[in-house]
Design a protein around this motif. Structure first.
Motif, PDB file in Angstrom:
ATOM      1  N   GLY A 335      98.111  88.303  88.199  1.00 43.97           N
ATOM      2  CA  GLY A 335      99.686  88.074  87.806  1.00 43.97           C
ATOM      3  C   GLY A 335     100.203  89.285  88.229  1.00 43.97           C
ATOM      4  N   ILE A 347      97.632  84.517  86.010  1.00 47.26           N
ATOM      5  CA  ILE A 347      98.405  83.214  86.099  1.00 47.26           C
ATOM      6  C   ILE A 347      96.914  82.031  86.366  1.00 47.26           C
ATOM      7  CG2 ILE A 347      99.786  81.821  87.317  1.00 47.26           C
ATOM      8  CD1 ILE A 347     100.953  84.324  88.160  1.00 47.26           C
ATOM      9  N   ALA A 406     102.297  83.232  82.508  1.00 50.23           N
ATOM     10  CA  ALA A 406     101.154  84.327  82.947  1.00 50.23           C
ATOM     11  C   ALA A 406     100.574  84.532  81.379  1.00 50.23           C
ATOM     12  CB  ALA A 406     101.853  85.588  83.218  1.00 50.23           C
TER      13      ALA A 406
END
Length: 739
Positions: A335, A347, A406
């Motif tokens: 991420g 993520i 995230a």
């Protein structure tokens, strides 16, 4: 802390205090309100009143009903007992925005002013705006460390100044500069006056008189900020024993209990704190009711402390996918770097095989159970937070925000490229998980394509305030966002948001309202929100969270002249012919260079309502950042979406108008905040909240379509499973950073 407080409240009614007269002592009407411990009153050194002696009388009943409002003929007080000297908590919550400096403390202690100056002209003639006049004196005092107060009223020209010689001299210098600026503005206004206003002189005179009465009343009330004179007698007296072992009063209210100044001025009472015995003393010559109300509101500040100090409630819920979107595994992909500290993130997304046809029925039943569990958990969390924030004074906001989820901290087994959805759902709800919602939807589409898709979503959205069904006719709203460092506090970041409204006369836009917002500290740690409930959609890049957040505004007295000059210097800049800022992101404003700006963004917002339930507003916003070679064209663009019921702002907006010790009147339950689409007497429980969840699913599906044609993942993205594995594969699974 919340549980401790209400546990103590159950024990408060177990004992009563009975008031008896002492021979030879003048009888005064007294209310005594205690918390956590007993106190032995010693009146030998108290010269403010002649008070009765208190004797303890146990109540045989195990508990009493709520105490009635005391009357002068029935003077009883309640002993509030509780835990015995529990350890004091580390104090981080304060209820005062402005702390007294040494000069104002001297004023409170009845010390004479260090200098009296004559401004040469009545103050109300120099500045008719009473509020502006008071802010000016306060700002000068904050900057130089003095305290400035008119001698008697604004109709006179003399000012009193408290402070050391250097502070007084600086105050006089600033006041002279202010007087010169006022004279320049007065001459400029006089030259531009038109005769049409001559007939309104009587009204203007009446307004001056009204302002003078208000200023005189406030000046009299300000005397109640002082300590009572030695030997001064009062007809009514009240006490409240503060739980100093748990909450230090001076830490919560300020060294001089500045946070209680509104109570002093509203009820015209003197409030002092006996720190040695942790007792608040309230003195008044007006009425017994005022004493009772003040003590009740001081007690209510404990509930506000609980609302502010309670641990934020964070939920991580995994949305069960449909049978078409189900995948057998969950993996982590790299991420973005988050915040000023550039913290890495990961993520989660679905991967693996699709659902076997023979397992479809079983999964549909399991998905229904999982959705019901999520609904109950989120509804329960919302109600729990709503029950504790009615006493929260400040700006509250509730929004459903869509973006990219995230993870920053998460328990991941070493050496495993992916886990099952069931294991991921269990692990993400474990203690120590830390995630965030990135506002960027990561739409890999041109802006024109995104806007065309939005304008054709007329089955989901509709315009607000017009009978026209076309979404394309709704003009966008523009705002300028500046990220700055506070000039007086280098460790504090602030944000300036300036909205632009249409200018029918000159065309284009003009700056309307400037909002100064406190940002995170220099370490990038933002203020925790009371509620963050994440809904993780693994089959999609679009997730959402329901967030109840607080907005901390910069106090007007802390807005420096340089900050005001910067805000007033932000002006509209007309884009070149044929340029649509909503499509190109062209910057439509200019800003002065007298401030070190850390970042600049232009926010373009399209606002619609949901067709299924028009009370819900949907905001689709585009954020453009400018730090490239061309200062007018964006170097980065992000899209964000939020959903909210417009009644939420009306209800929670009441908290921003609360006084010290007051509570909001709205119903702290889920049902009033989530009304169903169709109201009927036989509706099922939580019908409104279920409708809200359907709205979020519909918006999520629409945003999924926007991302459907994004670019295919790169090879590095496909190989992210290997990168996400912890380096040490020999250790057991434990909570680790994934990066």
């Amino acid at each position: 802390m919340a549980e401790d407080y209400f546990r103590v409240r159950e024990k408060m009614n177990a004992l009563e205090w009975q008031v008896k007269e002492e021979p030879g002592v003048h009888q005064g009407n007294t209310i005594s309100s205690y918390f956590n411990q007993d106190i032995e009153e010693d009146h030998s050194s108290d010269s403010h009143s002649d008070e009765p002696v208190l004797t303890k009388v146990p109540n045989p009943a195990p508990a009493c009903p709520p105490k009635p409002r005391p009357q002068p003929g029935n003077r009883k007080a309640v002993q509030k007992s509780g835990s015995k000297n529990p350890p004091r908590r580390r104090q981080t919550i304060t209820l005062f925005a402005k702390q007294d400096n040494a000069a104002k403390i001297a004023f409170r202690n009845n010390k004479p002013p260090d200098r009296i100056i004559d401004m040469g002209k009545p103050l109300k003639e120099m500045e008719p705006d009473v509020g502006s006049l008071s802010r000016t004196f306060e700002q000068i005092g904050v900057r130089v460390g003095s305290f400035i107060l008119p001698q008697r009223s604004l109709g006179e020209s003399k000012l009193q100044i408290w402070g050391n010689p250097k502070q007084v001299d600086l105050s006089v210098t600033e006041l002279k500069a202010w007087r010169y600026q006022v004279s320049i503005r007065a001459v400029s206004k006089e030259k531009t006056l038109v005769r049409a206003f001559a007939g309104h002189k009587s009204f203007i005179g009446s307004q001056f008189a009204a302002d003078e009465r208000i200023a005189l009343r406030d000046a009299k009330r300000q005397q109640y900020q002082k300590a009572p004179q030695q030997g001064q007698q009062f007809k009514y007296n009240g006490y409240f024993l503060w739980p100093n072992d748990e909450i230090r009063a001076t830490d919560l209210f300020g060294p001089s209990c500045e946070a209680l100044d509104p109570l002093r001025m509203e009820y015209k009472v003197h409030i002092t704190l006996d720190e040695a015995r942790s007792v608040f003393k309230v003195y008044s010559n007006s009425s017994l009711d005022k004493i009772y109300d003040v003590i009740q509101r001081i007690e209510n500040t404990i509930k506000e402390f609980v609302a502010r100090d309670d641990r934020p409630l964070v939920l991580y819920l995994v949305d069960p996918p449909s049978t078409i979107n189900y995948r057998a595994g969950v993996r982590m992909i790299p991420g973005p770097l988050l915040g000023p500290s550039r913290t890495p993130s990961r993520i989660p997304e679905s991967c693996g095989n699709k659902l076997d046809p023979i397992d479809i029925v079983d999964w549909e039943l399991e998905a229904e159970k999982s959705a019901l569990r999520n609904q109950i958990r989120m509804s329960t969390a919302i109600e729990k937070v709503l029950e504790r924030i009615p006493y929260f004074r400040g700006h509250l906001r509730m929004r459903a925000q869509f973006g990219t989820f995230a993870l920053i901290k998460f328990q991941w087994p070493p050496g495993v490229p992916s886990v099952t959805p069931t294991k991921f759902e269990t692990d993400v709800q474990s203690t120590g998980t830390k995630g965030t919602l990135i506002r960027d939807l990561q739409l890999d589409r041109p802006a024109r394509d995104v806007l065309d898709r939005i304008h054709h979503a007329d089955k989901l959205f509709q315009p607000i305030g017009t009978s026209n069904d076309s979404l394309a006719i709704i003009p966008p709203q523009y705002s300028a966002l500046f990220y700055l460092r506070h000039p007086d506090k280098a460790e504090e970041m602030i944000q300036l948001e300036i909205g632009f409204k249409a200018n029918p006369a000159g065309g284009g836009f003009e700056a309307s309202q400037a909002l100064w917002i406190k940002g995170p500290k220099a370490n990038g740690v933002p203020q925790a929100a009371p509620l963050e409930a994440f809904n993780i959609r693994l089959h999609s890049g679009i997730c959402w969270q329901l967030k109840i957040s607080t907005l901390s505004l910069v106090d007007p007295s802390r807005i420096t002249s340089g900050m005001e000059a910067f805000a007033s210097g932000v002006t509209f800049k007309k884009p070149p012919p044929g340029t649509d800022p909503a499509v190109s992101g062209y910057k439509i404003f200019t800003s002065p260079a007298n401030f070190a700006v850390l970042g600049v963004e232009q926010k373009t917002t399209f606002r619609y309502s949901l067709k299924a339930q028009p009370k819900f507003a949907i905001e689709i916003s585009r954020y453009d950042g400018y730090d490239g070679d061309d200062p007018c064209l964006p170097s980065s663009t992000q899209w964000a979406v939020s959903l909210y019921d417009r009644d939420w702002d009306l209800r929670l907006g009441e908290n921003s108008r609360l006084g010290v010790g007051q509570s909001a009147s709205w119903n702290p339950h889920v049902d009033p905040f989530f009304e169903p689409i169709k109201t009927s007497a036989s509706r099922e429980p939580d019908a409104g909240f279920k409708d809200f969840l359907l709205h979020t699913r519909a918006i999520g599906d629409f945003l999924d379509e926007l991302k459907a044609d994004r670019q295919e993942p790169t090879k590095a993205r496909n190989d992210s499973d290997k990168e996400s594995q912890p380096a040490d594969k020999g250790k057991e699974a434990k909570q680790v950073h994934l990066f």
